[in-house]
Design a protein around this motif. Sequence first.
Motif, PDB file in Angstrom:
ATOM      1  N   THR A 104      41.414  42.411  49.501  1.00 36.50           N
ATOM      2  CA  THR A 104      41.259  41.280  48.579  1.00 36.50           C
ATOM      3  C   THR A 104      41.077  41.770  47.152  1.00 36.50           C
ATOM      4  O   THR A 104      41.654  41.202  46.212  1.00 36.50           O
ATOM      5  N   CYS A 105      40.260  42.820  46.973  1.00 36.71           N
ATOM      6  CA  CYS A 105      40.088  43.406  45.641  1.00 36.71           C
ATOM      7  C   CYS A 105      41.419  43.911  45.099  1.00 36.71           C
ATOM      8  O   CYS A 105      41.712  43.766  43.907  1.00 36.71           O
ATOM      9  N   HIS A 106      42.232  44.503  45.964  1.00 35.40           N
ATOM     10  CA  HIS A 106      43.540  45.003  45.553  1.00 35.40           C
ATOM     11  C   HIS A 106      44.418  43.868  45.045  1.00 35.40           C
ATOM     12  O   HIS A 106      45.046  43.973  43.980  1.00 35.40           O
ATOM     13  N   GLU A 107      44.439  42.755  45.773  1.00 32.98           N
ATOM     14  CA  GLU A 107      45.285  41.640  45.391  1.00 32.98           C
ATOM     15  C   GLU A 107      44.822  41.006  44.080  1.00 32.98           C
ATOM     16  O   GLU A 107      45.638  40.611  43.244  1.00 32.98           O
ATOM     17  N   ILE A 108      43.514  40.920  43.893  1.00 31.97           N
ATOM     18  CA  ILE A 108      42.976  40.312  42.673  1.00 31.97           C
ATOM     19  C   ILE A 108      43.271  41.184  41.459  1.00 31.97           C
ATOM     20  O   ILE A 108      43.699  40.697  40.408  1.00 31.97           O
ATOM     21  N   LYS A 109      43.057  42.497  41.574  1.00 29.20           N
ATOM     22  CA  LYS A 109      43.217  43.395  40.428  1.00 29.20           C
ATOM     23  C   LYS A 109      44.688  43.612  40.068  1.00 29.20           C
ATOM     24  O   LYS A 109      45.037  43.744  38.897  1.00 29.20           O
ATOM     25  N   THR A 110      45.555  43.659  41.071  1.00 27.64           N
ATOM     26  CA  THR A 110      46.981  43.875  40.789  1.00 27.64           C
ATOM     27  C   THR A 110      47.707  42.570  40.495  1.00 27.64           C
ATOM     28  O   THR A 110      48.842  42.591  40.006  1.00 27.64           O
ATOM     29  N   ASN A 111      47.055  41.443  40.819  1.00 25.51           N
ATOM     30  CA  ASN A 111      47.642  40.120  40.555  1.00 25.51           C
ATOM     31  C   ASN A 111      49.013  39.965  41.221  1.00 25.51           C
ATOM     32  O   ASN A 111      49.927  39.329  40.669  1.00 25.51           O
ATOM     33  N   GLY A 112      49.157  40.568  42.395  1.00 23.69           N
ATOM     34  CA  GLY A 112      50.396  40.439  43.152  1.00 23.69           C
ATOM     35  C   GLY A 112      51.594  41.104  42.509  1.00 23.69           C
ATOM     36  O   GLY A 112      52.738  40.696  42.738  1.00 23.69           O
ATOM     37  N   GLU A 113      51.373  42.156  41.695  1.00 23.29           N
ATOM     38  CA  GLU A 113      52.479  42.829  41.011  1.00 23.29           C
ATOM     39  C   GLU A 113      53.372  43.597  41.984  1.00 23.29           C
ATOM     40  O   GLU A 113      54.543  43.827  41.691  1.00 23.29           O
ATOM     41  N   HIS A 114      52.833  44.022  43.107  1.00 28.81           N
ATOM     42  CA  HIS A 114      53.639  44.732  44.091  1.00 28.81           C
ATOM     43  C   HIS A 114      53.140  44.406  45.491  1.00 28.81           C
ATOM     44  O   HIS A 114      52.024  43.914  45.674  1.00 28.81           O
ATOM     45  N   GLU A 115      53.970  44.670  46.468  1.00 32.11           N
ATOM     46  CA  GLU A 115      53.612  44.400  47.864  1.00 32.11           C
ATOM     47  C   GLU A 115      52.579  45.424  48.338  1.00 32.11           C
ATOM     48  O   GLU A 115      52.757  46.630  48.158  1.00 32.11           O
ATOM     49  N   MET A 116      51.521  44.941  48.923  1.00 29.70           N
ATOM     50  CA  MET A 116      50.446  45.827  49.371  1.00 29.70           C
ATOM     51  C   MET A 116      50.820  46.489  50.694  1.00 29.70           C
ATOM     52  O   MET A 116      51.354  45.861  51.593  1.00 29.70           O
ATOM     53  N   LYS A 117      50.524  47.783  50.784  1.00 27.02           N
ATOM     54  CA  LYS A 117      50.690  48.526  52.026  1.00 27.02           C
ATOM     55  C   LYS A 117      49.321  48.921  52.557  1.00 27.02           C
ATOM     56  O   LYS A 117      48.402  49.186  51.787  1.00 27.02           O
ATOM     57  N   GLN A 118      49.190  48.944  53.857  1.00 29.85           N
ATOM     58  CA  GLN A 118      47.898  49.236  54.479  1.00 29.85           C
ATOM     59  C   GLN A 118      47.397  50.621  54.086  1.00 29.85           C
ATOM     60  O   GLN A 118      48.138  51.600  54.120  1.00 29.85           O
ATOM     61  N   ALA A 119      46.122  50.687  53.703  1.00 25.71           N
ATOM     62  CA  ALA A 119      45.531  51.952  53.252  1.00 25.71           C
ATOM     63  C   ALA A 119      45.458  52.951  54.392  1.00 25.71           C
ATOM     64  O   ALA A 119      45.121  52.591  55.523  1.00 25.71           O
ATOM     65  N   ASN A 120      45.755  54.213  54.081  1.00 23.58           N
ATOM     66  CA  ASN A 120      45.695  55.269  55.095  1.00 23.58           C
ATOM     67  C   ASN A 120      44.638  56.326  54.772  1.00 23.58           C
ATOM     68  O   ASN A 120      44.448  57.259  55.537  1.00 23.58           O
ATOM     69  N   ARG A 121      43.958  56.167  53.619  1.00 20.56           N
ATOM     70  CA  ARG A 121      42.894  57.085  53.249  1.00 20.56           C
ATOM     71  C   ARG A 121      41.727  56.288  52.679  1.00 20.56           C
ATOM     72  O   ARG A 121      41.898  55.155  52.214  1.00 20.56           O
ATOM     73  N   MET A 122      40.538  56.886  52.713  1.00 16.12           N
ATOM     74  CA  MET A 122      39.350  56.198  52.210  1.00 16.12           C
ATOM     75  C   MET A 122      38.405  57.204  51.569  1.00 16.12           C
ATOM     76  O   MET A 122      38.522  58.415  51.777  1.00 16.12           O
TER      77      MET A 122
END
Length: 217
Positions: free
Chosen positions: A127-145
Amino acid sequence: MESKGCKPIDCILLESIFRIVCLACDKEDDLQKLNFGDLHKSWCRNCHNLLELSISHIRFRGDSVNTGEDKQIAASLPKPKKTLDKFSKSMIEEGQGLPNQGACEHYKKSFRWFRFPCCGKLYACDTCHEIKTNGEHEMKQANRMICGYCSKEQLFSKDKPCIGCGEETTRRRTQFWEGGKGCRDQSKMNKNDGHKFANSRKKTVAKTKVAELATKK
């Protein structure tokens, strides 16, 4: 990476250009769009030898203290219009914790940040990713943390503790009070937990105590 007169925040590998050298013919070449932990394979343009490259972690070296000259240069530069958020202000330094141990307003019991391969940047959740990027690109599932307690970057794990400090990166369900951080539902608490019957009507009372209360009335 060498740093002098600046404070590194993070390294976005997808936006970086790397100079690599073939060990077979010493031919140099540029490489782009690398990501943490991914094995990149390519061929040398000179001898056609197979090249393999993987980046597991990055360490910054150098003096990050601002000098007088650096302050003058910074003062002459235009100030950014947007204010920095917590992801931009925090310096990822292994051994030190993240802001709020990595938890965010959407997942308050998740103590880690995720590195998303779509942009190579760190966010506390999708959700943080979508808010900060404002949907500029398609999100891919994170593989590192990155662990919220020690900032150790590692492969994504759903339920295993951090490989650096051994802390749990997610709060597991428990049947004990644990100082208020654990279970707060008395009906689900362990019978050996002293808080299960604290201030409860189900608490057993000795017969002598009941007789004393009846006599006083």
